[in-house]
Design a protein around this motif. Structure first.
Motif, short mmCIF file in Angstrom:
data_model
loop_
_atom_site.label_atom_id
_atom_site.label_comp_id
_atom_site.label_asym_id
_atom_site.label_seq_id
_atom_site.Cartn_x
_atom_site.Cartn_y
_atom_site.Cartn_z
N GLY A 1 0.86 -1.18 0.00
CA GLY A 1 0.00 0.00 0.00
C GLY A 1 0.89 1.22 0.00
O GLY A 1 1.66 1.39 0.93
N ARG B 1 -11.29 -8.90 3.28
CA ARG B 1 -11.63 -7.61 3.88
C ARG B 1 -10.47 -7.11 4.75
O ARG B 1 -10.16 -5.93 4.75
CB ARG B 1 -12.89 -7.72 4.74
CG ARG B 1 -14.16 -7.37 3.98
CD ARG B 1 -15.30 -7.04 4.92
NE ARG B 1 -15.64 -8.15 5.79
CZ ARG B 1 -16.45 -9.16 5.44
NH1 ARG B 1 -17.00 -9.18 4.25
NH2 ARG B 1 -16.71 -10.13 6.28
N GLU C 1 -7.80 -5.64 2.68
CA GLU C 1 -8.19 -4.30 2.21
C GLU C 1 -7.93 -3.25 3.29
O GLU C 1 -7.41 -2.18 3.00
CB GLU C 1 -9.68 -4.32 1.82
CG GLU C 1 -10.00 -3.87 0.43
CD GLU C 1 -8.80 -3.72 -0.50
OE1 GLU C 1 -8.31 -2.57 -0.64
OE2 GLU C 1 -8.32 -4.71 -1.08
N GLN C 2 -8.31 -3.58 4.53
CA GLN C 2 -8.10 -2.65 5.64
C GLN C 2 -6.62 -2.37 5.84
O GLN C 2 -6.21 -1.22 6.06
CB GLN C 2 -8.69 -3.22 6.93
CG GLN C 2 -10.20 -3.15 6.98
CD GLN C 2 -10.77 -3.99 8.13
OE1 GLN C 2 -10.03 -4.62 8.87
NE2 GLN C 2 -12.08 -4.01 8.25
N ARG D 1 -4.20 -2.70 3.61
CA ARG D 1 -3.70 -1.92 2.47
C ARG D 1 -4.01 -0.44 2.63
O ARG D 1 -3.17 0.41 2.34
CB ARG D 1 -4.35 -2.41 1.17
CG ARG D 1 -3.60 -3.53 0.54
CD ARG D 1 -3.97 -3.68 -0.93
NE ARG D 1 -3.65 -5.03 -1.37
CZ ARG D 1 -4.54 -6.00 -1.48
NH1 ARG D 1 -5.81 -5.77 -1.26
NH2 ARG D 1 -4.18 -7.20 -1.85
N GLN D 2 -5.24 -0.15 3.08
CA GLN D 2 -5.62 1.25 3.27
C GLN D 2 -4.76 1.91 4.33
O GLN D 2 -4.34 3.05 4.19
CB GLN D 2 -7.09 1.36 3.66
CG GLN D 2 -8.02 1.22 2.46
CD GLN D 2 -9.48 1.19 2.87
OE1 GLN D 2 -9.81 1.53 4.00
NE2 GLN D 2 -10.34 0.79 1.96
N LYS D 3 -4.49 1.19 5.41
CA LYS D 3 -3.64 1.74 6.46
C LYS D 3 -2.23 1.99 5.95
O LYS D 3 -1.61 2.99 6.29
CB LYS D 3 -3.59 0.78 7.66
CG LYS D 3 -4.85 0.85 8.48
CD LYS D 3 -4.73 0.09 9.77
CE LYS D 3 -6.01 0.28 10.57
NZ LYS D 3 -6.07 -0.60 11.73
N GLU E 1 -1.42 2.68 2.88
CA GLU E 1 -1.49 3.84 1.99
C GLU E 1 -1.55 5.15 2.75
O GLU E 1 -0.96 6.14 2.35
CB GLU E 1 -2.71 3.73 1.07
CG GLU E 1 -2.41 2.99 -0.21
CD GLU E 1 -3.66 2.66 -1.00
OE1 GLU E 1 -4.63 3.42 -0.90
OE2 GLU E 1 -3.65 1.62 -1.70
N ARG E 2 -2.28 5.13 3.88
CA ARG E 2 -2.40 6.34 4.70
C ARG E 2 -1.27 6.47 5.70
O ARG E 2 -1.32 7.34 6.57
CB ARG E 2 -3.73 6.32 5.46
CG ARG E 2 -4.95 6.38 4.58
CD ARG E 2 -6.18 6.44 5.47
NE ARG E 2 -7.36 5.97 4.76
CZ ARG E 2 -8.26 5.13 5.28
NH1 ARG E 2 -8.12 4.68 6.50
NH2 ARG E 2 -9.29 4.76 4.58
N GLU F 1 -0.70 4.77 8.21
CA GLU F 1 -1.13 4.47 9.58
C GLU F 1 -0.54 3.14 10.00
O GLU F 1 -1.21 2.13 10.09
CB GLU F 1 -2.66 4.40 9.65
CG GLU F 1 -3.33 5.74 9.42
CD GLU F 1 -4.84 5.60 9.22
OE1 GLU F 1 -5.37 4.48 9.36
OE2 GLU F 1 -5.47 6.62 8.93
#
Ligand SMILES: [Zn+2]
Length: 80
Positions: A25, A53, A56-57, A59-61, A63-64, A66
């Motif tokens: 990410g 799922r 996905e969570q 990956r989003q972290k 990317e951000r 976090e």
């Protein structure tokens, strides 16, 4: 609960295994151990909807950026 009885790619037999999954990410990469059904013939990995799922969570972290709750695991290098 299994999403498939046989491998959807080759029809081979599936066995439940712990596998390492690499997630990317942004500039970050995370490695996690998950349960997957792995095809004995072609090596195809099937993940449950819940596991997908979770990917996905994560990956989003990544990317951000976090990543505070993740444990650092060495460095990644890009070789041109
Ligand atoms: Zn297969």
């Amino acid at each position: 609960m299994k999403p498939f009885d046989k491998c959807p790619v080759c029809g081979g037999e599936l066995v439940e295994k712990d596998v390492e999954k690499l997630l990317k990410g942004g500039i970050h990469v995370a490695v996690l151990k998950v349960r997957a059904d792995v095809c004995l013939q072609c090596g195809e990995r099937l993940y449950s909807a819940e596991t997908v799922r979770r990917f996905e969570q994560i990956r989003q972290k990544l990317e951000r950026q976090e990543v505070g709750e993740f444990q650092p695991l060495g460095h990644s290098f890009h070789v041109a």
